[in-house]
Structures are given as structure tokens and as C-alpha cells.
Design a protein around this motif. Structure first.
Motif, PDB file in Angstrom:
ATOM      1  N   SER A 110       0.865  -1.169   0.000  1.00  0.00           N
ATOM      2  CA  SER A 110       0.000   0.000   0.000  1.00  0.00           C
ATOM      3  C   SER A 110       0.908   1.228   0.000  1.00  0.00           C
ATOM      4  CB  SER A 110      -0.889  -0.015   1.239  1.00  0.00           C
ATOM      5  OG  SER A 110      -1.663   1.155   1.283  1.00  0.00           O
ATOM      6  N   GLN A 113       2.957   3.705   2.834  1.00  0.00           N
ATOM      7  CA  GLN A 113       3.046   3.122   4.174  1.00  0.00           C
ATOM      8  C   GLN A 113       4.426   2.555   4.477  1.00  0.00           C
ATOM      9  OE1 GLN A 113      -0.083   0.643   5.659  1.00  0.00           O
ATOM     10  NE2 GLN A 113      -1.646   1.644   4.424  1.00  0.00           N
ATOM     11  N   ALA A 116       6.797   5.363   5.562  1.00  0.00           N
ATOM     12  CA  ALA A 116       6.540   5.871   6.914  1.00  0.00           C
ATOM     13  C   ALA A 116       6.960   4.839   7.962  1.00  0.00           C
ATOM     14  CB  ALA A 116       5.069   6.239   7.075  1.00  0.00           C
ATOM     15  N   ALA A 117       6.765   3.558   7.656  1.00  0.00           N
ATOM     16  CA  ALA A 117       7.225   2.510   8.586  1.00  0.00           C
ATOM     17  C   ALA A 117       8.753   2.510   8.652  1.00  0.00           C
ATOM     18  CB  ALA A 117       6.702   1.145   8.146  1.00  0.00           C
ATOM     19  N   VAL A 119      10.675   5.065   8.409  1.00  0.00           N
ATOM     20  CA  VAL A 119      11.065   6.171   9.294  1.00  0.00           C
ATOM     21  C   VAL A 119      10.904   5.731  10.762  1.00  0.00           C
ATOM     22  CG1 VAL A 119      10.493   8.521  10.033  1.00  0.00           C
ATOM     23  CG2 VAL A 119      10.529   7.956   7.594  1.00  0.00           C
ATOM     24  N   GLY A 120       9.810   5.035  11.065  1.00  0.00           N
ATOM     25  CA  GLY A 120       9.618   4.536  12.431  1.00  0.00           C
ATOM     26  C   GLY A 120      10.678   3.521  12.815  1.00  0.00           C
ATOM     27  N   LEU A 121      11.039   2.670  11.854  1.00  0.00           N
ATOM     28  CA  LEU A 121      12.089   1.675  12.107  1.00  0.00           C
ATOM     29  C   LEU A 121      13.423   2.371  12.386  1.00  0.00           C
ATOM     30  CD1 LEU A 121      13.133  -1.262  12.141  1.00  0.00           C
ATOM     31  CD2 LEU A 121      13.156  -1.200   9.636  1.00  0.00           C
ATOM     32  N   ARG A 123      13.802   5.341  13.566  1.00  0.00           N
ATOM     33  CA  ARG A 123      13.656   5.960  14.886  1.00  0.00           C
ATOM     34  C   ARG A 123      13.913   4.927  15.984  1.00  0.00           C
ATOM     35  NH1 ARG A 123      10.658  10.763  16.155  1.00  0.00           N
ATOM     36  NH2 ARG A 123       9.371  10.840  14.291  1.00  0.00           N
ATOM     37  N   GLY A 124      13.337   3.744  15.796  1.00  0.00           N
ATOM     38  CA  GLY A 124      13.491   2.694  16.795  1.00  0.00           C
ATOM     39  C   GLY A 124      14.917   2.183  16.885  1.00  0.00           C
ATOM     40  N   ALA A 147       1.004  10.881   2.922  1.00  0.00           N
ATOM     41  CA  ALA A 147       1.649  10.322   4.116  1.00  0.00           C
ATOM     42  C   ALA A 147       3.166  10.232   3.942  1.00  0.00           C
ATOM     43  CB  ALA A 147       1.068   8.953   4.447  1.00  0.00           C
ATOM     44  N   GLU A 150       4.310  13.514   5.317  1.00  0.00           N
ATOM     45  CA  GLU A 150       4.187  13.546   6.780  1.00  0.00           C
ATOM     46  C   GLU A 150       5.428  12.898   7.393  1.00  0.00           C
ATOM     47  OE1 GLU A 150      -0.699  12.979   7.302  1.00  0.00           O
ATOM     48  OE2 GLU A 150       0.674  11.563   8.218  1.00  0.00           O
ATOM     49  N   ALA A 151       5.762  11.719   6.867  1.00  0.00           N
ATOM     50  CA  ALA A 151       6.885  10.964   7.444  1.00  0.00           C
ATOM     51  C   ALA A 151       8.222  11.610   7.098  1.00  0.00           C
ATOM     52  CB  ALA A 151       6.846   9.518   6.957  1.00  0.00           C
ATOM     53  N   GLY A 154       8.690  14.182   9.524  1.00  0.00           N
ATOM     54  CA  GLY A 154       8.991  13.569  10.819  1.00  0.00           C
ATOM     55  C   GLY A 154      10.452  13.154  10.928  1.00  0.00           C
ATOM     56  N   ALA A 155      10.968  12.557   9.867  1.00  0.00           N
ATOM     57  CA  ALA A 155      12.365  12.102   9.883  1.00  0.00           C
ATOM     58  C   ALA A 155      13.328  13.281   9.955  1.00  0.00           C
ATOM     59  CB  ALA A 155      12.653  11.265   8.639  1.00  0.00           C
TER      60      ALA A 155
END
Lengths: 265, 313
Positions: A110, A113, A116-117, A119-121, A123-124, A147, A150-151, A154-155
Motif C-alpha cells: 500500500s 506506508q 513511513a514505517a 522512518v519509524g524503524l 527511529r526505533g 503520508a 508527513e513521514a 517527521g524524519a
């Protein structure tokens, strides 16, 4: 790892991609062929293996055939399995499914997504004190998903220096040229405006990719590599054509493509 | 009776869980002050990320943090996290089977004065169709605290829905919730009143009213909408012969939808909804808006009388 003859490897991957899609009866040849050198460079030269291994997320999940073929070439799955693409029960789903195929760092498909995931990874991983880097491949049509931005913001705001976005700028999406649907140029300037380090490169040149990834490693902020590519690269009648975004080659088209690609197995 | 907003229980539970598990992180989307995320930020600054007005990024990034081995909590108004970012929850969280814990705040009609844009009346419907998702709708602040702790300690994706306004405290501090659980708060033999969230206290009041008119109502707090406490609800509904399902949510897809699906399969008794019919909410104090849709003790009692009459025909 012995570094193989990369151009010949890329040609073989292209053949694998078309044979897989032909056998499956459906799939996305155009955006798979445009991403071949990027994926080969990442999996054979750029990404670090081992305990603190680098991660890869294919946000343009429809290029799954190219990813599977590169993973097979890298020994991450048997090459004989490539013919199971899109078949019931296969590990090689139409879009990547991490629970079926070990070695995938995320399921995707999709649009927007996966990035953005990623970027979260990133971050983690940073929060965990890991030195691993996250590489994420997007399409230029995918940049139309809000989105993504957005990400991206964020990054940049978080100063994530451990993520590299590679945009496969093949200029063509399902409905036509990206410029005619919703222009995303100048891509690198958009990323710069969002606070990323960004550069343009030739996404089919291993030298250009090598240099860009070297620069990305030297920078301590999120980096976007805007790779100029050709949709359907390597097959004259597919190049630059939106018709081949998601069309399956028939037997005679596969034969013609085989002649043009001319890989040594 | 002592009252307290359920959102306070949420943040207290989250703080307690995060104190025990340093892999718990919290993502906010610019409403941390109204939900209580700033208390988490004060105590665990390195583990709090405010992504701004970006709910889709928040959910996808939470998926990425889960991939990196964290237990991410995310929170926003229920309309925005469950609604706007639904496909991120579907594909990046549920399909990947990641343990992202979603707090849907200001849910249902509790956002009263803010009006229709902020009143989540569909969130439970869209969350409970997602494979692998656990949906909890606690009744009071203490139970919301327990729901946050359960979400933190249980694998997989969670959606916990809670409200903005003070509701009566029904449960003691230190109570526990389990996925698939429900509590019988009052025994009865003529009609089952199944309720969730703010309607639990309302149904207890309704049961007292019904008793005065000779109808014995059992009241169950069906706080786990998914998985539903199927065996318990079937047993009580078959004993009573009829049921009411009450929730400040659209009738379709909420507790009424869940209970009706269950009864259609296993115990075909009449079920009457108390909820919002196919419509949006509107501005007003929470009490006014609840009354506007008949989400009152009188409304529940009327529904009970109707369904008892349908059952005895």
C-alpha cells in the motif's frame, strides 16, 4: 562475499523478473525493471550484514519480482522458487509479506506506508543504540501519497541520520507519465525543502549509485537519492510505457525481451 | 458516586506499564495535552514522540517501531486514529501482526460540544473487522487503566476506546480486564442488558428502573467487543430470552452489531439496539447529546420493554 559482474547480474535479474511475471500470469514488469540496479547495488554492495545488519523496505511493493530475484541471486531464497510468484500458498506473494518470506524487513504494497514505517524503524533503531541503517525504495508516483511527506517531515524533524530513501524516478505511473498526472519534479528539491539531504543520480549506473551511497553514509541527516531511471529498462517495447506498469508479457514478448536482455546465466 | 474521565485511567495505566517495560514508547499527534501524553513525556522524554498533526505517519511509524522491537502506544481522538489512519492500521499493523496499542480518545458522544466531526460513532465498527485486532471499551477510569496495562502485556494489536468526560467509577482500583472478558454486574432473568463504555452505568440505572416495573434485567459490561465474551452472553441471553445492546456508537457495527452477529449464530433471540441510528452526531453537552439519541436509563428501559414484548409474542 565475492562481488559478481554486476551488469551481467542485473541482466539476469531482468530475465528472472520477466520469466516470473510470465509464469504468474500477472505482475508489474515496468517498475521492477527500473529498480534492478538500485536493488543489486543495495543487496550486493551497500547493505551491511551481521548482527547489527542494515534493513531494507520496498515501499513500492509492486516491484516485488525484482526484490525476490535479487534476494534469490543473493542466496536468500532458492532461485527455483521464483516460479511460484503469486501462486496460492507461495512465499512470494504478489506484494511482499514478511511473515511468509523470512529476510523481508516489512510487508508492503500500500503506497506510502512502507516509507513511513521505515522512518519509524529508523527511529526505533536509533533509540536502541543500533548502528544499523534503513534503506527504503519508493516510486516517484508514490510521492503523490501525502503520508510520504508527513513521514519525511517527521524524519527531518527528528534528525534521523540512519535512513536513506531511494526514489526510483522512472517518470511513469499506472495511468500515464507522472508529469501528466500530478508532477513530482523537481524531486530532489522537494526533499531538500522538507529538510533532507538530497541528490540526483543515474539509477542505472553502478558507479553513480556507488558514489551516491558513499555520500549518503557521510551525511548525518536523512538522505534522499533521486535516481533517474527508465520504466521497463532493458526491453525496448516496455521502456517508458505506462502500458507495461502492470501487464504480463506473453510467450512471444518474453522471447523478444530475452533476446534484447541477453544475460549469461 | 465518584466520577472520573476514562482518559485519565488510560494514561495512568500507560505510565504504570511503561515504568515496568522500557520498550514501551508513546506517539502523539498534537493532542497530547488533551489526552495526557504530556505526563508520559515528562516522565519518559526519550520514549515520547509527538509527530504533529499526522495520524497516518503516527500509525506507520508505530509499525516501524514495533519492527525495531518496541511496544508502541499511539493515541489521538478516535475519529482521527481509527478513522483517518484506518488503512495504515489494517495493512501496516494488523496484516504484519504488530503489537501497536491504539488509544481512541474522546470517543463516542463524549466529545459533545465539538460536534459531528469529532464524535467517533464508527470507530469500533471499523476496528473490529480487522483480523487480529483486539477491541476493548472499558466502562470507567479504573477499567481503562487496566485495559492499558493488559494491552501493554499482551501480544498483538489493540484498540482501546475511551471518553473525554467524567463517568461514574464502577470498578475498584487494581481491577483487571482480559481480552474476551465481560463482567456480570447484576443478575436478572427477563432481559439481558449488554453494555459497553459510558452506557454501563446507564444500564445499571435502567435495571433499577425496570425492577420497579417488575422486569428483572441482567446487566453485563461487555468491555471486550472483540473477542466477545460469547459463551457468557449466549448463556444469559438464552436464559432471559431477549437482549438489549447499548453503546454510544452507531448501532451498526458497534456492540449491537457484535451481539446480533453472535445471537444469529448461536442463540436466535430478539436484540434491541440502544445507540445512534444511521446518522452523525451534533453539538451539545454530552448529557444533551446522549439524551438526543435516547442513550439514557429511560431509553434503555423502553428498549428493554420493547424487546421483552417481542420475545413473549
Amino acid at each position: 562475499m565475492e562481488i559478481p559482474d554486476l551488469p551481467n547480474l542485473a541482466a539476469r535479474i531482468r530475465l528472472d523478473v520477466l520469466e516470473m511475471i510470465h509464469a504468474a500470469g500477472s505482475g508489474h514488469p515496468g517498475g521492477s525493471l527500473s529498480a534492478v540496479e538500485i536493488l543489486v547495488q543495495l543487496f550486493f554492495r551497500e547493505m551491511k550484514a551481521g548482527a547489527d545488519r542494515d534493513r531494507f523496505i520496498l515501499s513500492k511493493g509492486h516491484a516485488a519480482p525484482a526484490l525476490y530475484a535479487v534476494m534469490a541471486a543473493r542466496g536468500m531464497l532458492p532461485r527455483s522458487e521464483l516460479s511460484s510468484l503469486r501462486r496460492l500458498g507461495s512465499r512470494l506473494q504478489g506484494h511482499p509479506d514478511m511473515h511468509r518470506l523470512p529476510g523481508l524487513d516489512s510487508s508492503t504494497g500500500s503506497l506510502g506506508q512502507g516509507f513511513a514505517a521505515a522512518v519509524g524503524l529508523a527511529r526505533g533503531l536509533r533509540l536502541s543504540g543500533s548502528s544499523a541503517r534503513v534503506y527504503c525504495l519508493l516510486g516517484d508516483g508514490e510521492l503523490q501519497e501525502g503520508a510520504v511527506w508527513e513521514a519525511a517531515a517527521g524524519a527531518a524533524h527528528a534528525g534521523l541520520g540512519n535512513i536513506v530513501a531511494i526514489v526510483d524516478c522512472n517518470g511513469v505511473q499506472l495511468d500515464g507519465p507522472v508529469d501528466s498526472i500530478k508532477r513530482q519534479k523537481p524531486a530532489s528539491e522537494r526533499w531538500l525543502a522538507w529538510g533532507w539531504h538530497a541528490l540526483d543520480l543515474d539509477g542505472h549506473s553502478f558507479e553513480s549509485l556507488e558514489e551516491a551511497f558513499r555520500e549518503a553514509r557521510a551525511v548525518s541527516m536523512p538522505v534522499a537519492l533521486c535516481a533517474r531511471t527508465v520504466k521497463g529498462r532493458g526491453v525496448s517495447f516496455m521502456e517508458g510505457s505506462c502500458a507495461w506498469h502492470g501487464r504480463c508479457p506473453d510467450a512471444s514478448e518474453l522471447e523478444r525481451a530475452r533476446g534484447e536482455i541477453g544475460a549469461n546465466p | 458516586m465518584k466520577t472520573k474521565p476514562t482518559r485519565e485511567g488510560w494514561i495512568e495505566g500507560l505510565l504504570e506499564a511503561a515504568g515496568r517495560n522500557d520498550r514501551i514508547v508513546l506517539l502523539d499527534a498534537d493532542v497530547s495535552r488533551s489526552i495526557g501524553g504530556e505526563r508520559f513525556a515528562d516522565r519518559f522524554p526519550a520514549r515520547h514522540f509527538n509527530v504533529g498533526v499526522s495520524e497516518q505517519e503516527m500509525i506507520s511509524e508505530a509499525a516501524g517501531l514495533a519492527l525495531a522491537g518496541f511496544v508502541p502506544f499511539v493515541q489521538s481522538y478516535a475519529v482521527f486514529c481509527a478513522g483517518r489512519a484506518w488503512e495504515q492500521i489494517r495493512t501496516s499493523v494488523c496484516h504484519m501482526g504488530l503489537g501497536v496499542k491504539i488509544g481512541g480518545a474522546h470517543a463516542g458522544l463524549s466529545a459533545g460540544p465539538d460536534g459531528a466531526t469529532h464524535q467517533a460513532l464508527e470507530d469500533v465498527a471499523v476496528m473490529r473487522v480487522l483480523p487480529g485486532m483486539t477491541v476493548l471499551v472499558p466502562a470507567d477510569s479504573n477499567q481503562t487503566r487496566a485495559a492499558a496495562i493488559t494491552a501493554a502485556e499482551t501480544e498483538g494489536p489493540f484498540y482501546v476506546r475511551f471518553g473525554r468526560n467524567p463517568v461514574p467509577e464502577i470498578y475498584p482500583e487494581g481491577c483487571r480486564v482480559v481480552p474476551g472478558g465481560a463482567d456480570v454486574l447484576r443478575e436478572g432473568s427477563d432481559v439481558l442488558l449488554a453494555a459497553a463504555g459510558a452506557m454501563v452505568g446507564v444500564c445499571l440505572d435502567a435495571a433499577s428502573m425496570l425492577q420497579a416495573s417488575g422486569i428483572s434485567a441482567a446487566v453485563v459490561n461487555a468491555y471486550s467487543i472483540k473477542p466477545l465474551a460469547s459463551d457468557l452472553l449466549v448463556e444469559l441471553a438464552s436464559r432471559c430470552g431477549c437482549a438489549v445492546a447499548a453503546m454510544d456508537h452507531q448501532e451498526a457495527g458497534g456492540l449491537f452489531g457484535a451481539v446480533s452477529e453472535l445471537m444469529a449464530r448461536r442463540c436466535p433471540v430478539p436484540v434491541e439496539p440502544v445507540g445512534v441510528p444511521d446518522s452523525f452526531g451534533e453539538s451539545g453537552s454530552p448529557e444533551e447529546v446522549f439524551a438526543r439519541f435516547g442513550l439514557t436509563a429511560e431509553g434503555v428501559a423502553s428498549a428493554a420493554v420493547r424487546v421483552v414484548s417481542r420475545a413473549s409474542r
